[in-house]
Design a protein around this motif. Structure first.
Motif, PDB file in Angstrom:
ATOM      1  N   UNK B 399      -9.693  -2.979  -0.895  1.00  0.00           N
ATOM      2  CA  UNK B 399     -10.874  -3.444  -1.846  1.00  0.00           C
ATOM      3  C   UNK B 399     -11.219  -3.065  -3.114  1.00  0.00           C
ATOM      4  N   UNK B 400     -11.017  -1.757  -2.905  1.00  0.00           N
ATOM      5  CA  UNK B 400     -11.951  -1.005  -3.747  1.00  0.00           C
ATOM      6  C   UNK B 400     -10.777   0.365  -5.072  1.00  0.00           C
ATOM      7  N   UNK B 401      -9.572  -0.247  -4.403  1.00  0.00           N
ATOM      8  CA  UNK B 401      -8.197   0.906  -5.079  1.00  0.00           C
ATOM      9  C   UNK B 401      -8.202   2.436  -4.245  1.00  0.00           C
ATOM     10  N   UNK B 402      -8.354   2.012  -3.101  1.00  0.00           N
ATOM     11  CA  UNK B 402      -7.646   3.693  -2.920  1.00  0.00           C
ATOM     12  C   UNK B 402      -6.658   3.097  -1.548  1.00  0.00           C
ATOM     13  N   UNK B 403      -5.585   3.244  -1.503  1.00  0.00           N
ATOM     14  CA  UNK B 403      -4.715   3.449  -0.439  1.00  0.00           C
ATOM     15  C   UNK B 403      -4.443   4.101   0.637  1.00  0.00           C
ATOM     16  N   UNK B 404      -4.869   3.776   1.614  1.00  0.00           N
ATOM     17  CA  UNK B 404      -4.998   4.558   2.800  1.00  0.00           C
ATOM     18  C   UNK B 404      -3.869   4.630   3.328  1.00  0.00           C
ATOM     19  N   UNK B 405      -3.053   5.773   3.868  1.00  0.00           N
ATOM     20  CA  UNK B 405      -1.122   5.618   4.522  1.00  0.00           C
ATOM     21  C   UNK B 405      -1.613   5.713   5.873  1.00  0.00           C
ATOM     22  N   UNK B 406      -1.906   5.146   6.964  1.00  0.00           N
ATOM     23  CA  UNK B 406      -1.789   5.667   8.187  1.00  0.00           C
ATOM     24  C   UNK B 406      -0.757   5.988   9.123  1.00  0.00           C
ATOM     25  N   UNK B 407      -1.292   7.676   9.460  1.00  0.00           N
ATOM     26  CA  UNK B 407       0.520   8.192  10.286  1.00  0.00           C
ATOM     27  C   UNK B 407      -0.248   7.825  11.822  1.00  0.00           C
ATOM     28  N   UNK B 408       0.487   7.666  12.346  1.00  0.00           N
ATOM     29  CA  UNK B 408      -0.077   7.320  13.946  1.00  0.00           C
ATOM     30  C   UNK B 408       0.553   8.093  14.586  1.00  0.00           C
TER      31      UNK B 408
END
Lengths: 278, 532, 318
Positions: B399-408
């Motif tokens: 929503x704020x423009x930050x792309x978090x790429x989850x690495x499980x």
């Protein structure tokens, strides 16, 4: 004449057609999912979680409060796509090697069989972990791992069938005629074991679908918030107590897919069995 | 029953136990803002609880969450809570921590100190080990010194380093000289690794201690059976005849075993399992509010996370209330990005609670200049609920423009290979008995477990000063300042303090929360009884 | 014929030993390739560089990999599979405690599922195309499509938690009568059977259909042989190879693949021992388990191959 595939009659019985329809449906969903899913896979719509089926959320919500319909639709890509490709690879590899081994016989057969025996004996957990550690966790690696894990089983099954057929007269005759190995594999042996091989494919497909959730738990391939159907069932297991749709719907999705594939296989026309001796 | 009433119950019971009159108790309740009817109810329940005196006898089966061939009854080698539960059945420590984490005398009857540097312990008389040998200072000296022996490879080696000299100054007296003053030393001695064993013990195929139960059977990876120590030095205790203790690693299996009657106590359950337990009759969830947390580790020495605006943006992205409901079903206490929790006597309540603020997050994110580059965030089932936290953060970050790429990543090898080694990841810290230990282990600039790699000299100074400060209000202020420093500038985001949950049959009684861990700080064996 | 059989068996045994050796190298290599080692795994979050180094030295992990492998191999050839790196108990003891459990579970499951699956498969092939065939085939696929953990969890929920008919945990220890045995093992055995029956039933059906359509069976029918005789004397023997193979593959799963069932029912078997050992990088234990699973698989497939040869005379000359 042998191997006259052209003489097969392509009349698929009604129930086979039903299977085909379901499979095509899921394939379409897999392709179109990002456009038809109402919510992104990771979006929390209702923090209370494990909600029932409703107009707003037709398949309920999952344990974190995310829309299950979206998650199932988006999960179709992985389950349908990866499973089909991996199973095809596994069976192609296994069957080809098996035909080769059976047709050639001798030390080639022995070596191939022992190598694949050794491969199947490495525990798949260990194998999976090593793959993640050394090759990373991309979709390609996931497909490859699943294929490698199930190829030896396909090999074994196909070889047992091929060896049986290889011993029959018409194959000996074909050899005496001077036909090459590949010709014998393709035209003499394979057509006469098609049904069992396809049945095996159908089973292996089920195994791969279920394997995916185990592999993604090891970190292979699918990252949150996306999840394959098996993982969807696993992560919402606590909902089993009140029969939440979150755990039941993905399980039903899996069953419809695997049953559809096997229905198609069961209802493929086979030429009157092994009537190769014309 | 709401929070206030639940809390009041415990306090009133404690008051009554200490001899308050009913009028005094009612007065307190009125002062606490409770109407007469509710107050009366609380009082009645408290009275009933006191009437529920412990019953002797009975045998129970308890299942913890782990069971492997790494199970041990060597206090120096304990690593898991199941080890702690097991060892506290067979051994005692010099001190024992109570509900407010204050050390109480246990095997050490009196404790005196000189400038918090030289500590003298007078041992209780008449205590014997399970094989009849009496407890002497030699046993204590041996038990303490072995932690410094590299061959023993004790988990508590770092904590034991502060003991410069340990000697027996009499058959029942031990003197410990520390390398630096530590007002919390008795707290340290109340932790699990410092349980007292027999002088010269090297074989731990069984356990011989002074504890409430004797070890009838111990098979690592299978189970242990503890039977009542009839010569236990605490009169009347323990209540149960026998405790069979084993592990059921799969949580669902553990819960199902409880609900179907196979076991009476299920140790360590997640918030998600509480649904099933609350729905069933005859079972209860036992909540221990404590200082354990799963934290976001934002390395301050790696790109791009060392950027202070990015660090701040990430902290504003915690929707703490949503996490509390969605992930923990309410069994958590809001955290404020600093590690001292409200149950700790040094918790600073003056620090304003950081809220879920998309505007501030957006502001800091844009200032940081990260832009559209995806930022990998590493999560693992090893750090409990970190994957779920990452999922919720990813949704908010979008929503704020930050792309978090989850690495499980798998739990396998997480602590050795990912924790503290990736720019953005998660850690999981178990509750510690004192603020000093917690801050020293995880926030001191040169601590090996300084998760975010921050370096704050002012913090380090305060830490050292507070350790030897014996004036309580001064000490409190110092800890308050440290908490502010962490809250403002450290690369650690702590959204919640996770309550520890256990479940048990309603027939099992006597459990009271002790914040060091579940099941009464894992030291439940001598306090529980069966009301069959 | 006997000479040929004997030669086959001897060759197979020799080759199996070779395969076992290769597998041991593969497994050792895989464990080495994995990040982390025993010291880090055992210490978990408490792994400070000091503690790790201390533990490593104590466990001789500072020796080079090939040396450790040879030491282990040497020990194994002398009959000593070594000691667990995690708790120093002899591997033989650890395995010895659990192997009988695994074998028991596998045997019970085999006894239950094999006759059932083969009956279903054979009868479905004979009645090919009928409602019975379609229903059982569908049922077999449906049953194997439900994830193992779902079946087991559902079973425990219904039969243990809600109905209290069966215990939630499966323990060999408290079994003193046949009735207790049945009650304790009912759910694990049935859950496992769900997984393995499909392969045996479907493959036997497919293999038998192939032979039922062949000309020599047609001839037998034309000669007036009774249907049962046709199936049993003429068709089945020629489908036996693939059928026994399917059974062997399914049974080999029952020893090492049952990790989920062992977890859910807390059953002290080998699969769980190995999974734990992999997590803690406890090499001697991993090796021992891998060897046992491999040996079991090789034994089963050898038996399957022998059965195939015996049933198909034409294969005896190979």
């Amino acid at each position: 004449m042998s191997g006259a595939v052209a003489s097969m009659r392509w009349r698929l019985p009604l129930i086979g057609a039903l299977g085909a329809v379901v499979l095509v449906f899921w394939l379409a969903v897999a392709v179109l999912a990002p456009w038809i899913a109402p919510y992104p896979a990771g979006h929390v719509v209702d923090p209370d979680g494990l909600g029932p089926m409703s107009w707003a959320y037709p398949l309920g919500t999952d344990y974190l409060g995310r829309d299950m319909l979206s998650r199932v639709l988006l999960g179709a890509r992985i389950t349908v796509g990866v499973s089909l490709v991996a199973t095809l690879l596994a069976c192609l590899a296994g069957v080809t090697l098996a035909l080769f081994a059976a047709a050639r016989g001798g030390w080639l057969d022995a070596v191939l069989s022992r190598v694949l025996d050794a491969l199947i004996s490495v525990p798949s957990l260990l194998f999976g972990l090593v793959v993640v550690a050394s090759l990373g966790a991309s979709m390609g690696v996931l497909i490859g791992t699943a294929a490698v894990i199930y190829a030896p089983g396909a090999y074994r099954t196909a070889r047992a069938l091929a060896v049986n057929i290889n011993a029959l007269d018409f194959v000996t005759v074909a050899r005496a005629r001077g036909e090459g190995t590949f010709f014998i594999m393709r035209e003499e042996i394979l057509p006469n074991m098609l049904l069992p091989v396809l049945t095996d494919f159908g089973l292996r497909f089920v195994y791969v679908v279920l394997l995916l959730s185990g592999l993604s738990f090891l970190g292979l391939g699918i990252q949150p918030p996306y999840a394959d159907w098996g993982s969807l069932v696993r992560e919402n297991l606590e909902g089993l107590v009140d029969g939440s749709p979150a755990v039941i719907m993905p399980a039903i999705a899996i069953a419809t897919l695997t049953i559809a594939v096997n229905l198609i296989i069961d209802n493929l026309p086979t030429r009157g069995g092994a009537s190769h001796e014309r | 029953m709401d929070e206030l009433t639940r809390g009041a119950d415990g306090i009133i019971r404690a008051m009554l136990r200490r001899g308050a009159t009913r009028r005094q108790a009612l007065g307190w309740l009125g002062g606490a803002g409770m109407g007469l009817a509710t107050a009366g109810g609380v009082l009645m329940r408290a009275g009933q609880a006191l009437a529920d005196a412990p019953k002797r006898g009975g045998s129970i089966r308890v299942a913890g969450f782990s069971s492997s061939t790494a199970d041990t009854v060597d206090p120096a080698r304990q690593t898991l809570s199941t080890d702690y539960s097991r060892c506290t059945m067979f051994y005692n420590g010099l001190t024992r921590l109570d509900e407010s984490l204050t050390p109480q005398p246990e095997l050490a009857e009196t404790i005196t100190d000189d400038k918090a540097t030289v500590w003298t312990f007078k041992l209780r008389q008449g205590v014997t080990f399970h094989d009849g040998k009496p407890l002497t200072s030699a046993d204590v000296v041996y038990s303490l010194l072995r932690h410094k022996d590299p061959k023993v490879a004790s988990i508590a080696k770092t904590l034991a380093a502060q003991m410069q000299e340990v000697k027996a100054t009499g058959p029942n007296e031990v003197q410990v000289t520390l390398s630096a003053p530590n007002a919390d030393f008795p707290v340290v001695l109340g932790t699990f690794h410092f349980l007292i064993i027999k002088d010269g013990s090297t074989d731990f195929t069984t356990a011989i201690g002074t504890g409430p139960y004797e070890c009838k059977e111990f098979t690592p990876g299978v189970r242990s059976i503890a039977v009542r120590n009839e010569q236990y030095w605490k009169p009347g205790k323990p209540y149960l005849d026998q405790i069979e203790f084993f592990g059921i690693p799969d949580e669902t299996a553990r819960v199902n075993a409880l609900l179907s009657g196979d076991i009476q106590v299920a140790g360590g359950i997640s918030a998600r399992a509480t649904r099933q337990i609350k729905a069933a009759e005859g079972f209860e969830v036992f909540e221990t509010k404590s200082g354990g947390y799963t934290d976001l580790v934002i390395r301050q020495d790696a790109e791009p996370t060392k950027n202070p605006d990015l660090t701040m943006a990430l902290k504003y992205l915690f929707d703490r209330e949503q996490m509390r409901t969605a992930i923990f079903r309410g069994y958590a206490v809001l955290g404020n990005d600093q590690p001292v929790d409200p149950s700790n006597r040094f918790w600073c309540k003056d620090i304003p609670q950081r809220a879920f603020d998309l505007d501030k997050a957006k502001f800091h994110f844009q200032k940081s200049g990260i832009g559209t580059t995806p930022l990998p965030i590493v999560a693992s089932p090893a750090a409990s609920s970190s994957v779920e936290m990452a999922v919720l953060m990813q949704d908010a970050a979008q929503k704020v423009g930050l792309t978090l790429d989850i690495k499980r990543v798998p739990a396998d090898g997480y602590w050795a290979n990912s924790w503290m080694k990736v720019p953005l990841g998660f850690g999981n810290i178990n509750p510690r008995p004192s603020a000093d230990i917690l801050l020293s282990l995880f926030f001191k600039s040169d601590a090996p477990w300084n998760e975010s790699g921050w370096k704050n000299p002012q913090f380090d100074q305060l830490l050292l000063a507070a350790r030897s400060e014996t004036d309580l209000p001064k000490r409190k202020q110092m800890y308050c300042d440290m908490q502010s420093l962490v809250h403002d500038g450290c690369g650690i985001g702590i959204p919640l303090f996770i309550s520890i949950l256990d479940a048990h049959s309603s027939k099992v009684k006597g459990l009271r929360p002790i914040p060091t861990g579940g099941l009464m700080g894992y030291n439940f064996a001598e306090s529980i009884w069966l009301d069959a | 014929m006997n000479a040929i059989m004997a030669r086959l068996v001897v060759t197979r045994v020799a080759v199996s030993l070779l395969t076992l050796w290769i597998v041991s190298i593969l497994v050792f290599g895989a464990t080495e390739l994995l990040p982390g080692d025993v010291a880090e795994a055992v210490l978990g979050q408490a792994a400070t560089p000091d503690a790790v180094a201390g533990l490593r030295a104590a466990l001789h992990l500072d020796q080079p990999g090939w040396l450790r492998y040879l030491i282990w191999l040497g020990g194994l050839l002398h009959g000593d599979p070594g000691r667990s790196l995690v708790n120093h108990l002899p591997v033989a003891q650890l395995i010895g405690n659990r192997l009988p459990n695994s074998l028991l579970l596998a045997a019970l499951t085999a006894a239950f599922s094999v006759p059932l699956a083969l009956t279903i498969g054979i009868t479905a092939a004979v009645k090919r195309g009928s409602l019975y065939d379609r229903t059982t085939s569908l049922f077999a696929v449906a049953v194997v499509s439900v994830p193992e953990f779902l079946v087991a969890t559902l079973a425990v929920l219904i039969f243990a938690v809600k109905l209290h008919w069966l215990p939630a945990l499966s323990s060999v220890r408290d079994v003193h009568s046949v009735e207790q045995l049945l009650r304790s093992f009912a759910m694990p055995v049935v859950s496992l059977s769900f997984v393995v029956m499909a392969q045996m039933a479907r493959m036997s059906r497919a293999a038998l259909i192939g032979t039922l359509d062949s000309s020599y069976v047609e001839i037998a029918r034309l000669k007036g042989a009774r249907p049962a005789r046709v199936v049993l004397r003429h068709a089945l023997p020629n489908a036996l190879g693939p059928i026994v193979n399917a059974v062997a593959l399914s049974l080999s799963f029952l020893l090492g693949g049952v990790i989920i069932i062992e977890t859910i029912f807390n059953y002290p078997g080998l699969a769980k021992l190995m999974v734990d050992a992999v997590s803690t990088r406890d090499m001697p234990v991993v090796q021992a388990c891998a060897m046992i699973f491999c040996a079991a698989y090789l034994l089963l497939t050898t038996l399957a191959d022998i059965a195939a040869i015996l049933s198909n005379p034409r294969l005896r000359t190979r």
